[in-house]
Scaffold this active site. Structure first.
Site: not given
Length: 807
Positions: A365, A485, A516
């Site tokens: 991320s 995601d 995610h």
């Protein structure tokens, strides 16, 4: 289960023997395979500490249907391949009559995809089989040498610890109870808080205690969350507002191109003294279990939260050039090109004398995003990055084709919200008081720059578009992304993959069926082993074939559990496409003869229903996609193909061309691509198979063992992809065109890229709608739209392969 093991390196026989000697699992004085196996079992049953205890363990294992391993050794019979692998499978944690049959281990091994040597006639055959066993994955997610390490096998190597490699991968020969934990403050070439001094960045280091004079490589994770976040003060933007008409503007590319202007920096701090010892430590960092795993294997781990975080200087600016410079500054210190200090007051400098100058970046991320950002600078010493679920362009995180579009489950978030969330300097009241007024001004600038009013691409977003600098990348890159995601959407990795095509670097791509998430703790894929192989090659320069052994593209199957496939490429721009024409309620591959087929949908809902969907996006999603007559029936156009006569493997971005007329002077279009068909699909979230069962080393940290499992209940559909566009951005994402009510305009846009297998007999569906309750502004105006079906198309790129052979 299925074992998908790609990091099993096969060196020459001479090298195998050399490596077995290095880990003390070779016996030169014995040539009888049966005697060899008995002596080796006594060596590896490390948690059984006496002869009696080891014999007790051997009595619990079967060699044949009626003979225990202990009895087999006492009879001194010939070691056959069947007996060897009966014993081997039990050592690998597989169970007799559950996972394999004692009279035929090879059938189960073939099904599970475990490697084997079916002829063990000579002592050399035995050593090859033994070496292969040590490199094979167990039932529970780790290579066999790791399970031995977790029981303490390598403790005897701690005393004179130095990097040790087996099967091309670093082994856990470093004592994690004697780690060095230290803090330094790296001076960045920035003054983002405008206090007249260069920003100092708190940097946390964990490194193994090594033999004097050894230098180690570094895994560096840049995490803005590392020093905490301001969760209580997070303020989201209101998204329950109408979409507004934008003034017509015509811009060219130069109008939205960002040009970085270096500001006048304060001079670097003068060094008043030098030190070889740090002055600050820490008890527990915000760690990543893959980093923990590699730490026990001779890699230093560095965490830095960057500008504007607790105990660092500066302010957060969400994806700006300054954040990239802040990230790179740590690498420059690790490679001897920047200064750092033992504290923020005394100007006492310290060098990374323990660093070998080879750095990799890791993380998911925002962490993976900063790794990508750092790589685009071409900074010296950054050899590779492993970027997982990383952003390549911040515009495509918070916007899409002229619309404000939120990451999943983050409605109302934006660049300013994230900057405030990560400004952990706020946690230290006196420190925050020094920058509060200035940060408030920066927040105002962020609010203006991000431009939630238009949703257009501009200089603010161009600054935060790392794709502009990909030509500078020198580091080899591993990318990992979830095909489901909807936080950091798949377009982010696809854009980077495409941008890297012409570069003379090695690039690897992993696409999984998750959202995610990290994938280093999956049972079915040897991701951790592959990354150990990769980093041993990239940072320790071990010749292990990592760059060719690891597949270019590894994709998880969306239909079968624990199944992964490898390819040379993904989302090839030259892929063939399958075209669908639109008819009333239908997608068809035949051209319609009627040039005047129209269908209309509206965007408003009764207030109670609208509010209900605001509260529960899942209910809205179900109503929108269902083939039944629902409350959303008049708010969508649903087109469905005939059942497929052969499988379709989508590879890349489906393209939408619509002829659309709005009844008002503004509007948005959203589309979903759907797989319709009854199927036991994979659960959207990995199941925990065993909690805290994956040890990162002996008496070290742990992780859960997880895997995607099939839902025992059949579902009738699965969303494959989606996309959105503002009707005023039909030319591009920065120009506003007019929308004349009742006038048809053609819009072209791509859905999010994917790799997806639509099964034979299933149907492809397309849903055309406007407001997306989970992502766009939630407009409840009386807007309506008409689609000219005859002039609209769907094009699906597919992999030109025999899909049945792969799936």
């Amino acid at each position: 289960m299925k074992n998908n093991q790609f990091a099993n390196y096969t060196p020459t026989f001479e090298t195998q023997i050399k490596e077995l000697k290095a880990i003390d699992l070779y016996i030169a004085s014995e040539t009888n395979p049966t005697h060899l196996l008995e002596q080796l079992l006594n060596k590896i049953l490390i948690d059984y500490q006496t002869i009696g205890a080891k014999q007790q363990k051997m009595m619990s294992l079967l060699a044949t249907e009626s003979v225990s391993v202990y009895e087999f050794f006492t009879t001194k019979k010939e070691l056959t391949p069947v007996i060897f692998y009966n014993i081997a499978l039990q050592l690998l944690e597989f169970e007799v009559d559950v996972d394999f049959k004692i009279d035929d281990p090879f059938t189960a091994m073939a099904k599970i995809q475990l490697p084997s040597i079916e002829i063990i006639e000579s002592v050399n055959d035995f050593w090859s089989a033994w070496y292969l066993l040590l490199t094979t994955h167990t039932k529970n997610g780790q290579v066999f040498t790791d399970t031995l390490a977790n029981k303490g096998y390598f403790v005897s190597f701690y005393k004179d610890a130095k990097p040790l490699f087996f099967n091309g991968k670093a082994q856990p020969v470093f004592d994690t109870t004697k780690l060095i934990r230290e803090v330094v403050y790296v001076e960045a070439p920035l003054d983002t808080d405008q206090d007249g001094q260069r920003d100092l960045l708190k940097t946390e280091i964990l490194r193994p205690l090594v033999t004097s004079g050894q230098k180690v490589p570094i895994l560096y994770t840049a995490s803005p969350y590392n020093q905490g976040t301001n969760d209580d003060s997070e303020l989201m933007h209101n998204v329950d507002i109408p979409l507004t008409e934008k003034p017509v503007i015509e811009l060219n590319e130069s109008d939205i191109t960002y040009n970085y202007q270096k500001s006048n920096l304060p001079e670097s701090r003068s060094i008043l003294s030098e030190s070889t010892k740090t002055e600050q430590t820490f008890s527990r960092e915000s760690s990543y279990t893959f980093n923990d795993y590699m730490l026990a294997r001779g890699f230093a781990i560095v965490y830095a939260a960057g500008i504007g975080t607790r105990e660092s200087d500066g302010i957060r600016t969400c994806g700006s050039v300054e954040e990239t410079v802040s990230t790179v500054a740590i690498i420059e210190w690790l490679t001897g090109h920047r200064q750092a200090f033992t504290n923020k007051l005394d100007n006492r400098s310290i060098n990374a004398t323990w660093s070998n100058g080879n750095v990799a970046m890791t993380g998911k991320s925002y962490l993976g995003t900063l790794a990508t950002a750092a790589a685009t600078t071409g900074v010296s010493g950054l050899k590779t990055i492993i970027s997982e679920a990383a952003i390549s362009s911040w515009y495509d995180y918070y916007r899409e084709n002229g619309l404000v579009v939120a990451p999943e489950a983050c409605q109302g978030e934006d660049a300013d919200v994230l900057a405030a969330l990560c400004l952990s300097r706020q946690k230290d009241a006196a420190d925050y008081a020094n920058i509060q007024d200035y940060f408030n001004k920066v927040m105002e600038q962020l609010s203006i720059g991000q431009d939630r009013t238009s949703g257009n691409y501009n200089k603010f977003w161009d600054e935060r578009n790392y794709l502009n600098q990909t030509k500078n990348i020198k580091a080899n890159i591993v990318m990992v992304h979830g095909l489901n995601d909807w936080n950091v959407k798949p377009r982010q990795v696809e854009q980077l993959w495409q941008a890297l095509r012409p570069l003379p670097i090695v690039k690897k791509l992993f696409l999984h069926q998750g959202k995610h998430i990290y994938i280093n703790n999956f049972r079915s894929l040897d991701f951790t082993d592959m990354m150990n192989l990769w980093l041993s090659n990239q940072l320790y320069n071990i010749e292990n074939g990592a760059e060719t052994l690891i597949p270019n593209v590894t994709i998880q199957d969306n239909l079968e559990a624990e199944t992964w496939h490898t390819y040379d490429d993904w989302a090839d721009p030259d892929s063939p496409t399958q075209s669908y024409h639109f008819q009333q309620d239908k997608l068809t591959q035949s051209v319609t003869s009627d040039a005047h087929q129209f269908d209309t949908f509206k965007d408003n809902l009764p207030t109670d229903l609208f509010n209900n969907y605001v509260r529960d996006n899942h209910l809205w999603n179900q109503a929108l996609i269902s083939t039944k007559e629902t409350e959303m029936a008049k708010n969508r156009i649903q087109l469905i193909s005939e059942p497929l006569t052969e499988p379709l493997f989508i590879s890349g971005s489906a393209h939408i061309k619509l002829s659309v007329a709005a009844a008002q002077t503004k509007g948005l279009i959203s589309c979903m691509l759907i797989d319709y068909g009854e199927e036991n699909r994979l659960n959207p979230v990995p199941s925990i198979l065993k909690r805290k069962s994956l040890d990162m080393g002996f008496h070290w940290r742990e992780d859960d063992l997880v895997e995607f499992t099939k839902n025992p209940k059949k579902t009738s559909w699965k969303m494959i992809s989606k996309g959105h566009i503002n009707l005023q951005n039909r030319t591009n994402r920065y120009q506003n065109d007019s929308v004349l009510p009742g006038t048809f305009n053609t819009i072209d846009f791509d859905l999010q890229p994917t790799a997806y297998h639509v099964k034979e007999g299933h149907q492809v569906g397309l849903i055309i709608y406007a407001t997306d309750f989970g992502m766009t502004l939630r407009n409840n105006d009386s807007d309506s739209y008409t689609i000219n079906l005859a002039n609209s198309r769907l094009k699906i790129p597919y992999q030109s392969i025999d899909a049945t052979a792969l799936f």
